[in-house]
Scaffold this active site. Structure first.
Site, PDB file in Angstrom:
ATOM      1  N   ALA A 358       0.760  -1.246   0.000  1.00  0.00           N
ATOM      2  CA  ALA A 358       0.000   0.000   0.000  1.00  0.00           C
ATOM      3  C   ALA A 358       0.790   1.295   0.000  1.00  0.00           C
ATOM      4  CB  ALA A 358      -0.950   0.015   1.214  1.00  0.00           C
ATOM      5  N   ALA A 359       2.016   1.301   0.521  1.00  0.00           N
ATOM      6  CA  ALA A 359       2.722   2.576   0.691  1.00  0.00           C
ATOM      7  C   ALA A 359       2.954   3.268  -0.657  1.00  0.00           C
ATOM      8  CB  ALA A 359       4.056   2.331   1.392  1.00  0.00           C
ATOM      9  N   GLY A 361       0.288   5.165   0.030  1.00  0.00           N
ATOM     10  CA  GLY A 361      -1.116   5.304   0.393  1.00  0.00           C
ATOM     11  C   GLY A 361      -2.015   5.914  -0.645  1.00  0.00           C
ATOM     12  N   GLY A 362      -1.531   6.159  -1.855  1.00  0.00           N
ATOM     13  CA  GLY A 362      -2.359   6.804  -2.871  1.00  0.00           C
ATOM     14  C   GLY A 362      -3.585   6.002  -3.237  1.00  0.00           C
ATOM     15  N   LYS A 363      -3.410   4.716  -3.528  1.00  0.00           N
ATOM     16  CA  LYS A 363      -4.559   3.893  -3.906  1.00  0.00           C
ATOM     17  C   LYS A 363      -5.407   3.552  -2.693  1.00  0.00           C
ATOM     18  CE  LYS A 363      -2.368   1.974  -7.988  1.00  0.00           C
ATOM     19  NZ  LYS A 363      -1.051   2.611  -7.751  1.00  0.00           N
ATOM     20  N   ASP A 381       1.906  -2.891   4.288  1.00  0.00           N
ATOM     21  CA  ASP A 381       3.188  -2.689   3.622  1.00  0.00           C
ATOM     22  C   ASP A 381       4.273  -3.353   4.444  1.00  0.00           C
ATOM     23  OD1 ASP A 381       4.204  -1.055   1.151  1.00  0.00           O
ATOM     24  OD2 ASP A 381       5.754  -0.859   2.692  1.00  0.00           O
ATOM     25  N   CYS A 480       2.980  -0.878 -12.734  1.00  0.00           N
ATOM     26  CA  CYS A 480       3.345   0.314 -13.517  1.00  0.00           C
ATOM     27  C   CYS A 480       4.436  -0.046 -14.512  1.00  0.00           C
ATOM     28  CB  CYS A 480       3.763   1.469 -12.613  1.00  0.00           C
ATOM     29  SG  CYS A 480       5.192   1.128 -11.566  1.00  0.00           S
TER      30      CYS A 480
END
Length: 554
Positions: A358-359, A361-363, A381, A480
């Site tokens: 997760a880090a 935290g954007g999503k 994370d 990505c």
């Protein structure tokens, strides 16, 4: 790992952190998002003698060098008035301030010798140097441009350095590359300024012999610019694309095998462009139209994203990460492609959701916003220090549904009960080839062996994540990168191992509409999509949505 407010360095292939870091509006480092540094732009000269492209300073982008002869406005000791000018409080002469080119050179050396990430190293260097906005823009341009065009620069320099590039000290090679970038690809920096400054730096760092060599090489390049700006034309398409757009042959060949020669050249050209800035608007705080109006009032150029429903493309207006709107949780800095991931997840209020990597935290926070902050988003994370970062972002955005935990994504089934989540997001560690605009060193530091190792790790993480999805629930996988072994092939192999999962093409219409319009999601759309960097000018991203169909063991 999530695309949020800051660009992360990648982890090794065996780690659970993001290997190819995902990017966002401030990812490239250097000039802050929306800063508009060097608004005059430093036009890049196209290879082949084409018309230069003028690049205006823009949010999240590499600002250009300030036009005119004084490409970096150096402050000299004693330049200010007063008896104590140029002296420290103790009466000793104040240390000489580094120029923009010296800051850029230090950063390039650090990236090359220590494997530092360009964006992180440049941010640190600019904070320490105290450059003007224009000079910070020049330093940023020189760092990213030199790394990005390394192979082309070496190809042109190699014929001019008698003893060969391999025998040069690392700092001398970095200085020649940086200076060649200015001569060959930036048209608003006078050649004499680039050459003279390089010679001055060489004298400070070396001796007369080195400065003489640097002067001779660069003067020779200056005399032959017309010829040297012609594109290379080897018969091998991979070498032609690799030299002219500065990519390694092995990577170009892989992409030609998958995408064909024409599309591969577009991918490579797009990867050398400046990234634009984008914000994700928090719908719990204000509408996108209201946010655009507020941004316009603050001096930004803002327009709705053509790709993401909550997205806004921005330029100018200052550092948006330090703006009132950012502090008050009105928006988050995030790339448009990255915003699609949570939208494809389509979480509903009250759901129990897991973000495996997760880090920062954007999503995670985007999921909570789409759930109207009702339900629970567990943000995991592997790095303990990143737990606080996710918590801080959630607090800034006013979100209470986020719960952070620390753990290896490869052992989450030991922590959570099987089938205990309605939705599981695995935004997996990857090679990062979709974010080369923001982290150009990726193309020089990754190898085919890295891709294979990363794909093997992703496979294990997918198997682990699948255990936690309830029957009827969804598993969303994203990266990505644009590597098929990490993307489409990875998903197809997963499906061959897990008969209880199927691709799910039932994506929200707001996600599918721009993908259909652009021809990315056609008649045969089956539930996964590959965004290339040239499609929307955003990052290269892969997203697949899968559904667990039955009680059959995973």
């Amino acid at each position: 790992m999530s695309g949020g407010e800051d660009q992360r360095g990648g982890a090794g292939a065996g780690a659970r952190g993001r290997t190819g870091a995902e990017a966002n509006g401030q990812a490239r480092g250097g000039a802050p998002v929306g800063a508009g540094i060097g608004a005059g732009g430093s036009s890049r000269q196209k290879q082949g003698g084409g018309k230069p492209r003028a690049h205006q300073g823009q949010a999240g982008a590499r600002p250009g060098a300030k036009g005119g002869a004084r490409a970096d406005s150096r402050q000299q000791p004693g330049a200010r008035g007063g008896a104590a000018a140029g002296r420290s409080p103790g009466g000793k002469p104040a240390p000489r301030r580094k120029t923009a080119r010296e800051v850029a050179l230090d950063t390039l050396i650090r990236v090359a010798e220590a494997g530092a990430y360009s964006n992180l190293q440049l941010n640190r260097a600019l904070e320490d140097a105290g450059l003007s906005r224009a000079d910070a823009g020049l330093a940023t341009e020189l760092v990213y441009g030199t790394i990005q065009h390394r192979r082309l620069l070496d190809d042109k320099l190699d014929a001019l350095v008698a003893k060969g590039l391999g025998k040069l000290a690392p700092w001398v090679l970095a200085l020649l590359r940086m200076s060649a970038y200015q001569l060959l690809l930036l048209d608003r920096i006078p050649p004499h300024a680039a050459v003279n400054e390089a010679v001055v730096i060489a004298k400070r760092r070396g001796h007369a012999g080195i400065s003489g060599m640097v002067n001779g090489v660069l003067r020779s390049m200056e005399r032959n610019l017309t010829e040297l700006r012609q594109p290379a034309e080897p018969a091998d398409p991979a070498k032609r694309i690799g030299i002219n757009h500065s990519y390694p042959d092995w990577l170009v060949r892989r992409w030609i095998d998958v995408y064909g020669e024409e599309t591969t050249e577009r991918i490579c050209a797009s990867g050398n462009e400046r990234p634009h800035g984008s914000l994700r608007i928090n719908p719990l705080k204000l509408s996108r139209d209201k946010a655009i109006a507020l941004l316009a009032e603050s001096g930004c150029e803002a327009s709705p994203s053509a790709l993401a429903a909550e997205g806004v493309v921005v330029s100018g207006g200052g550092n948006l990460a330090q703006s009132e709107g950012y502090r008050d949780g009105w928006w988050t800095l995030q790339d448009e492609s990255s915003m699609l991931v949570a939208a494809v997840c389509a979480p509903e209020a009250g759901m129990n959701v897991l973000d495996c990597c997760a880090a920062p935290g954007g999503k995670t926070t985007h999921l909570a916003e789409l759930m109207e902050d009702r339900g629970q988003v567990v943000a995991n994370d592997v790095h303990p220090h990143k737990q606080q970062l996710i918590d801080e972002h959630a607090e800034r955005l006013g979100l209470r549904a986020v719960r952070t935990v620390v753990g290896d994504a490869g052992t989450l089934s030991e922590r959570f009960a099987p089938g205990s989540f309605d939705l599981v997001l695995l935004d997996a560690p990857c090679s990062g080839f979709g974010v080369i605009r923001r982290k150009p060193e990726i193309k020089w530091t990754k190898s085919e062996a890295d891709v294979a190792a990363i794909a093997a790790m992703q496979s294990k993480l997918l198997d682990e994540a699948a255990k936690l999805v309830r029957p009827g629930g969804a598993l969303v996988y994203s990266t990505c990168t644009i590597e098929q072994d990490e993307n489409e092939r990875q998903v197809l192999k997963f499906l061959s191992r897990h008969e209880s999962f199927r691709l799910d093409a039932d994506w929200p219409e707001r996600v599918l509409q721009p993908l259909r319009t652009s021809g990315i999601a056609g008649e045969g759309f089956g539930g996964m999509v590959q965004l290339l960097p040239q499609h929307f000018g955003s990052d290269g991203f892969f997203i697949a949505r899968l559904k667990r169909l039955s009680e059959q063991p995973v």
